[in-house]
Design an enzyme around this catalytic site. Sequence first.
Site, short mmCIF file in Angstrom:
data_model
loop_
_atom_site.label_atom_id
_atom_site.label_comp_id
_atom_site.label_asym_id
_atom_site.label_seq_id
_atom_site.Cartn_x
_atom_site.Cartn_y
_atom_site.Cartn_z
N LYS A 83 0.84 -1.20 0.00
CA LYS A 83 0.00 0.00 0.00
C LYS A 83 0.88 1.25 0.00
CE LYS A 83 -3.75 -2.52 2.14
NZ LYS A 83 -4.43 -2.99 3.33
N ASP A 104 -11.35 2.26 3.74
CA ASP A 104 -11.55 0.80 3.60
C ASP A 104 -13.05 0.49 3.45
OD1 ASP A 104 -9.44 -0.94 3.40
OD2 ASP A 104 -9.08 -1.08 5.56
N GLN A 162 -4.74 -1.78 9.51
CA GLN A 162 -4.54 -3.11 8.90
C GLN A 162 -5.08 -4.18 9.86
OE1 GLN A 162 -3.22 -3.62 5.70
NE2 GLN A 162 -3.93 -5.69 6.04
#
Length: 282
Positions: free
Chosen positions: A53, A120, A97
């Site tokens: 990322k 997200d 994460q």
Amino acid sequence: MVATLIDGKAIAKATRGRIKEEVTQMKAAGITPGLAVILVGENPASITYVRSKERACEQAGIYSRVIRHPATITEAELLQEIQQLNEDPSIHGILVQLPLPPHISEDLVIEAIRVEKDVDGFHPINTGNLVVGKPGFVPCTPAGIMVMLEEMKIPIAGKHAVIVGRSNIVGKPMASLLLNQNATVTICHSKTVELGEITRQADILVAAVGKPNFISKAEVKPGAVVIDVGINRLPEGLVGDVNFEEVKEVASYITPVPGGVGPMTITMLLENTIQACKQLQG
Ligand code: NDP
């Protein structure tokens, strides 16, 4: 029949090129989109994902701040950090994460992220917006699949879409997206009886199970579009949830693993970050 390959890598490359151009224009106007990624602990897969990322942001010209914490960080400390990022004007997207260590509630952490920075798309308000068909952030993997279907000009309205897997990050949002595009949607899971009977009815079959080569040729209707979300690490390399060699003989379109859904996921994270930036900057 041999299926046409849906080349996620190529679609991702083209989309990232467009994103990079957009970021260049935004920077010229004095705005730099910023993404904060929080990594807790030493999970090797998480470390790899976060690195990817970070690299993708760098290539696109997006400012990325990776914040690493030991697994011993407390829930309160993590929530406080999210609060600071919520208020930080240089950060437009926040991603924590997953998975988190067991002493930290993933639900609380996700709910602490400002909805407008939830790139997200896991916050319950964004989940709700998706279900009722309102604008909001959509989880990156299913969002990427929709882009691939669109790029390949695969019709969705009126088609029977069968999704195997009902996770909050893949299966359920995938079902909402396809339903919002007027597919007739069936969701299957581990308690589904006679799975093959259902998957054989699919015009569009999405496999998000996490079991190598789980879907075989016998479970696919000839001419179906097959999307393989699975990433399974075997000694011989990465394989999907679909038995690619078999299923490509009957499907009309198929995504490979690797090089299918995977490259689109991070691409959609970049896309969500620039959207967040635009909305926050008005
Ligand atoms: P989860 O483990 O959260 O969900 C798996 C789903 O599969 C569950 O709903 C489960 O059912 C269902 N399932 C398990 N066994 C069976 C069975 N025998 N028959 C029918 N359904 C079954 O996984 P994720 O959704 O997070 O991920 C799925 C796969 O996709 C994984 O391989 C993951 O690595 C990959 N992935 C890939 C991404 C990418 O970018 N390409 C991004 C995210 C995930 P139940 O709910 O009943 O337990």
